[in-house]
Design a protein around this motif. Structure first.
Motif, PDB file in Angstrom:
ATOM      1  N   ASP A 110       0.827  -1.207   0.000  1.00  0.00           N
ATOM      2  CA  ASP A 110       0.000   0.000   0.000  1.00  0.00           C
ATOM      3  C   ASP A 110       0.861   1.257   0.000  1.00  0.00           C
ATOM      4  O   ASP A 110       0.549   2.244  -0.674  1.00  0.00           O
ATOM      5  N   LYS A 111       1.942   1.240   0.759  1.00  0.00           N
ATOM      6  CA  LYS A 111       2.843   2.395   0.805  1.00  0.00           C
ATOM      7  C   LYS A 111       3.487   2.629  -0.559  1.00  0.00           C
ATOM      8  O   LYS A 111       3.604   3.775  -1.019  1.00  0.00           O
ATOM      9  N   ALA A 112       3.894   1.535  -1.223  1.00  0.00           N
ATOM     10  CA  ALA A 112       4.498   1.668  -2.550  1.00  0.00           C
ATOM     11  C   ALA A 112       3.474   2.152  -3.573  1.00  0.00           C
ATOM     12  O   ALA A 112       3.811   2.918  -4.485  1.00  0.00           O
ATOM     13  N   ASP A 113       2.228   1.717  -3.426  1.00  0.00           N
ATOM     14  CA  ASP A 113       1.188   2.182  -4.344  1.00  0.00           C
ATOM     15  C   ASP A 113       0.947   3.673  -4.186  1.00  0.00           C
ATOM     16  O   ASP A 113       0.696   4.382  -5.176  1.00  0.00           O
ATOM     17  N   ALA A 114       0.994   4.183  -2.958  1.00  0.00           N
ATOM     18  CA  ALA A 114       0.846   5.624  -2.744  1.00  0.00           C
ATOM     19  C   ALA A 114       1.983   6.380  -3.422  1.00  0.00           C
ATOM     20  O   ALA A 114       1.773   7.444  -4.025  1.00  0.00           O
ATOM     21  N   HIS A 115       3.190   5.824  -3.338  1.00  0.00           N
ATOM     22  CA  HIS A 115       4.342   6.437  -4.010  1.00  0.00           C
ATOM     23  C   HIS A 115       4.141   6.440  -5.529  1.00  0.00           C
ATOM     24  O   HIS A 115       4.425   7.436  -6.204  1.00  0.00           O
ATOM     25  N   THR A 116       3.630   5.340  -6.066  1.00  0.00           N
ATOM     26  CA  THR A 116       3.385   5.247  -7.509  1.00  0.00           C
ATOM     27  C   THR A 116       2.381   6.300  -7.962  1.00  0.00           C
ATOM     28  O   THR A 116       2.577   6.964  -8.986  1.00  0.00           O
ATOM     29  N   LEU A 117       1.309   6.462  -7.196  1.00  0.00           N
ATOM     30  CA  LEU A 117       0.279   7.427  -7.569  1.00  0.00           C
ATOM     31  C   LEU A 117       0.801   8.856  -7.496  1.00  0.00           C
ATOM     32  O   LEU A 117       0.485   9.693  -8.359  1.00  0.00           O
ATOM     33  N   ALA A 118       1.598   9.155  -6.474  1.00  0.00           N
ATOM     34  CA  ALA A 118       2.180  10.493  -6.373  1.00  0.00           C
ATOM     35  C   ALA A 118       3.118  10.763  -7.543  1.00  0.00           C
ATOM     36  O   ALA A 118       3.119  11.857  -8.136  1.00  0.00           O
ATOM     37  N   ASP A 119       3.932   9.778  -7.898  1.00  0.00           N
ATOM     38  CA  ASP A 119       4.850   9.932  -9.026  1.00  0.00           C
ATOM     39  C   ASP A 119       4.081  10.082 -10.332  1.00  0.00           C
ATOM     40  O   ASP A 119       4.472  10.857 -11.219  1.00  0.00           O
ATOM     41  N   MET A 120       2.973   9.365 -10.456  1.00  0.00           N
ATOM     42  CA  MET A 120       2.176   9.449 -11.674  1.00  0.00           C
ATOM     43  C   MET A 120       1.602  10.845 -11.881  1.00  0.00           C
ATOM     44  O   MET A 120       1.682  11.415 -12.975  1.00  0.00           O
ATOM     45  N   VAL A 121       1.018  11.419 -10.833  1.00  0.00           N
ATOM     46  CA  VAL A 121       0.420  12.742 -10.988  1.00  0.00           C
ATOM     47  C   VAL A 121       1.495  13.822 -11.157  1.00  0.00           C
ATOM     48  O   VAL A 121       1.263  14.864 -11.781  1.00  0.00           O
ATOM     49  N   ARG A 122       2.689  13.566 -10.644  1.00  0.00           N
ATOM     50  CA  ARG A 122       3.784  14.528 -10.811  1.00  0.00           C
ATOM     51  C   ARG A 122       4.316  14.528 -12.233  1.00  0.00           C
ATOM     52  O   ARG A 122       4.603  15.588 -12.806  1.00  0.00           O
ATOM     53  N   THR A 123       4.441  13.355 -12.847  1.00  0.00           N
ATOM     54  CA  THR A 123       5.092  13.243 -14.155  1.00  0.00           C
ATOM     55  C   THR A 123       4.118  13.170 -15.335  1.00  0.00           C
ATOM     56  O   THR A 123       4.511  13.458 -16.463  1.00  0.00           O
ATOM     57  N   ARG A 124       2.870  12.760 -15.066  1.00  0.00           N
ATOM     58  CA  ARG A 124       1.959  12.511 -16.201  1.00  0.00           C
ATOM     59  C   ARG A 124       0.601  13.183 -16.023  1.00  0.00           C
ATOM     60  O   ARG A 124      -0.396  12.731 -16.577  1.00  0.00           O
ATOM     61  N   ARG A 125       0.547  14.256 -15.253  1.00  0.00           N
ATOM     62  CA  ARG A 125      -0.755  14.861 -14.983  1.00  0.00           C
ATOM     63  C   ARG A 125      -1.432  15.389 -16.246  1.00  0.00           C
ATOM     64  O   ARG A 125      -2.648  15.485 -16.318  1.00  0.00           O
ATOM     65  N   HIS A 126      -0.632  15.720 -17.263  1.00  0.00           N
ATOM     66  CA  HIS A 126      -1.214  16.207 -18.516  1.00  0.00           C
ATOM     67  C   HIS A 126      -1.974  15.106 -19.255  1.00  0.00           C
ATOM     68  O   HIS A 126      -2.759  15.381 -20.164  1.00  0.00           O
ATOM     69  N   GLN A 127      -1.734  13.833 -18.869  1.00  0.00           N
ATOM     70  CA  GLN A 127      -2.423  12.715 -19.498  1.00  0.00           C
ATOM     71  C   GLN A 127      -3.583  12.190 -18.654  1.00  0.00           C
ATOM     72  O   GLN A 127      -4.294  11.288 -19.079  1.00  0.00           O
ATOM     73  N   LEU A 128      -3.756  12.729 -17.461  1.00  0.00           N
ATOM     74  CA  LEU A 128      -4.791  12.258 -16.551  1.00  0.00           C
ATOM     75  C   LEU A 128      -6.020  13.151 -16.613  1.00  0.00           C
ATOM     76  O   LEU A 128      -5.935  14.327 -16.980  1.00  0.00           O
ATOM     77  N   ARG A 129      -7.146  12.591 -16.210  1.00  0.00           N
ATOM     78  CA  ARG A 129      -8.401  13.338 -16.232  1.00  0.00           C
ATOM     79  C   ARG A 129      -8.742  13.805 -14.827  1.00  0.00           C
ATOM     80  O   ARG A 129      -8.827  13.028 -13.892  1.00  0.00           O
ATOM     81  N   GLN A 130      -8.942  15.115 -14.721  1.00  0.00           N
ATOM     82  CA  GLN A 130      -9.283  15.680 -13.424  1.00  0.00           C
ATOM     83  C   GLN A 130     -10.724  15.325 -13.056  1.00  0.00           C
ATOM     84  O   GLN A 130     -11.616  15.322 -13.892  1.00  0.00           O
ATOM     85  N   VAL A 131     -10.932  15.015 -11.787  1.00  0.00           N
ATOM     86  CA  VAL A 131     -12.278  14.720 -11.310  1.00  0.00           C
ATOM     87  C   VAL A 131     -13.073  16.017 -11.267  1.00  0.00           C
ATOM     88  O   VAL A 131     -12.655  17.000 -10.651  1.00  0.00           O
ATOM     89  N   ALA A 132     -14.191  16.020 -11.962  1.00  0.00           N
ATOM     90  CA  ALA A 132     -15.086  17.177 -11.946  1.00  0.00           C
ATOM     91  C   ALA A 132     -16.339  16.781 -11.178  1.00  0.00           C
ATOM     92  O   ALA A 132     -17.002  15.801 -11.532  1.00  0.00           O
ATOM     93  N   ALA A 133     -16.653  17.512 -10.153  1.00  0.00           N
ATOM     94  CA  ALA A 133     -17.758  17.122  -9.274  1.00  0.00           C
ATOM     95  C   ALA A 133     -19.095  17.292  -9.976  1.00  0.00           C
ATOM     96  O   ALA A 133     -19.394  18.336 -10.561  1.00  0.00           O
ATOM     97  N   ASP A 134     -19.921  16.249  -9.925  1.00  0.00           N
ATOM     98  CA  ASP A 134     -21.278  16.332 -10.463  1.00  0.00           C
ATOM     99  C   ASP A 134     -22.178  17.052  -9.463  1.00  0.00           C
ATOM    100  O   ASP A 134     -21.883  17.129  -8.268  1.00  0.00           O
ATOM    101  N   SER A 135     -23.303  17.521  -9.971  1.00  0.00           N
ATOM    102  CA  SER A 135     -24.278  18.181  -9.101  1.00  0.00           C
ATOM    103  C   SER A 135     -24.954  17.143  -8.210  1.00  0.00           C
ATOM    104  O   SER A 135     -24.910  15.936  -8.470  1.00  0.00           O
ATOM    105  N   GLY A 136     -25.599  17.632  -7.161  1.00  0.00           N
ATOM    106  CA  GLY A 136     -26.337  16.734  -6.286  1.00  0.00           C
ATOM    107  C   GLY A 136     -27.456  16.023  -7.011  1.00  0.00           C
ATOM    108  O   GLY A 136     -27.745  14.843  -6.742  1.00  0.00           O
TER     109      GLY A 136
END
Length: 408
Positions: A102-128
């Motif tokens: 789990d700790k390594a997975d958190a590291h992977t996710l942090a590295d992913m958003v740091r290096t590849r955020r331009h390829q990821l989709r931002q969460v946009a909140a839907d209405s209620g």
């Protein structure tokens, strides 16, 4: 900027905070709920400069919904929900050993958003309103799927010990109210053979069938038809299981009807409901399912192509050298694809523009399901345009490139 990897579980979150150089400046295991979210804010505040804004914090997590994600978005962080398969591929880039924690997975996710955020989709909140539609629409569809599963179990049981019942009830349907009522009264061959015409007529009348007399006589005759069976003690055992399955089916049918009203009520309150209902092949239930899966957050889909890609209706091209092949997408949102396929099937029966496009595809020797998939892809693009401009479906506009031919 700060980059946070959040590996979530049912009762906790493993979090790693990285700086712009990829150094881990904070790690922690946080509990789920209010206490965990408060500690998350404290963890970020320890390393976030005083002049920075919440938008300077980018969070990567393997989900795009739920109270935790909604709280992160509400706090002003940039949240990126990623597919677990995509995270697994990135893990292979940063660690070749195959080790996983789990700790390594958190590291992977942090590295992913740091290096590849331009390829990821931002969460946009839907209405209620959209979230409410999603809750009831998904629950309604899940109950329908459960009813189908139990119907298949009932069919399998009847085939094993009472095949005459399958033939007798085939015109009525195994999940119909009259079939279930008669199976409760007579779940085994000997009891079914003793059913009177009056009992059968009563069940058919309560189900509002036509030609009650003719159907009752045919049903009685079919139930008394000789067939290969089991020993009497085995029939008794099967009858007990059939009664239980029938009880579940009756409850599911009742609750499906109740939830159907809830789906229509919540969908009708959404501001985009009329736009969805104007689309060919969409009624209140299918419209609610499509709205629920697409969501209503502004800016979630940059263009029609992005919406089609998310829907899974757009094809994938694989090309290498002189080889080129076009395939359907097999990784998709099953609920959304199912709804869009049903929409396309209904559209060809009620909309001349959709029918003409479908016939054109079939004339090119494209199979029925593939043609419906391509039609669904086109309908998703039309829906995107209508939602973007806030206008209702118009056949002349939607199929303008062939409308003159249709009018002729």
């Amino acid at each position: 900027m700060l980059f946070v990897g959040d590996d979530w579980a049912e009762d906790h979150h493993d979090v790693e905070v990285q700086d712009e150089h990829g150094r881990a400046v904070r790690t922690a295991r946080l509990p789920e709920g209010m206490d965990g979210m408060a500690r998350f804010h404290e963890l970020v505040a320890m390393v976030l400069p005083a002049e920075a804004e919440p938008a300077d914090v980018l969070v990567c997590i393997e989900t795009d919904r739920g109270p935790w994600v909604r709280a992160l978005v509400a706090a002003g962080y940039w949240v990126f929900g990623v597919n677990p398969k995509l995270a697994a591929r990135h893990r292979e880039l940063v660690s070749l050993s195959g080790a996983k924690s789990d700790k390594a997975d958190a590291h992977t996710l942090a590295d992913m958003v740091r290096t590849r955020r331009h390829q990821l989709r931002q969460v946009a909140a839907d209405s209620g309103e959209a979230e409410a539609v999603k809750v009831v629409a998904r629950a309604h569809q899940t109950l329908i799927w459960e009813r189908t599963r139990h119907m298949l179990r009932l069919r399998a049981a009847l085939r094993d010990y009472f095949p005459a019942a399958l033939e007798a009830f085939k015109p009525l349907g195994l999940t119909s109210a009259d079939t279930l009522e008669l199976l409760v009264k007579a779940p085994d061959p000997s009891a079914a053979a003793r059913l009177s015409l009056g009992q059968i007529r009563g069940a058919l009348k309560r189900a509002r069938r036509r030609d009650v007399e003719g159907k009752a006589m045919a049903l009685q005759q079919a139930l008394r038809t000789p067939h290969l069976g089991q020993a009497e003690i085995v029939n008794v055992a099967y009858a007990a299981t059939v009664r239980a399955t029938v009880a579940v089916l009756q409850t599911l049918t009742e609750q499906i009807k109740t939830l159907e009203g809830q789906v229509e009520a919540h969908f009708g309150r959404h501001p985009d409901a009329e736009v969805y209902l104007s689309q060919p092949g969409l009624g209140p239930i299918l419209g609610a399912r499509v709205l629920a899966e697409f969501g209503d957050a502004h800016g979630r889909y940059a263009d029609a192509k992005a919406r089609k890609n998310y829907a899974g209706t757009s094809p994938i091209t694989r090309q290498s050298g002189k080889s080129k092949a076009v395939h359907a997408r097999f990784v998709h949102n099953d609920r959304l694809v199912d709804a869009l396929h049903m929409q396309a099937g209904a559209a060809i029966m009620h909309d001349t523009g959709a029918r003409a496009y479908y016939d054109e595809l079939r004339a090119r020797e494209i199979g029925h399901n593939a043609a419906l998939r391509q039609l669904g892809n086109r309908l998703v693009g039309i829906l995107h345009g209508c939602l973007k401009t806030g206008t209702h479906y118009n056949q002349a506009t939607a199929w303008s490139h062939r409308y003159q031919h249709l009018a002729a």
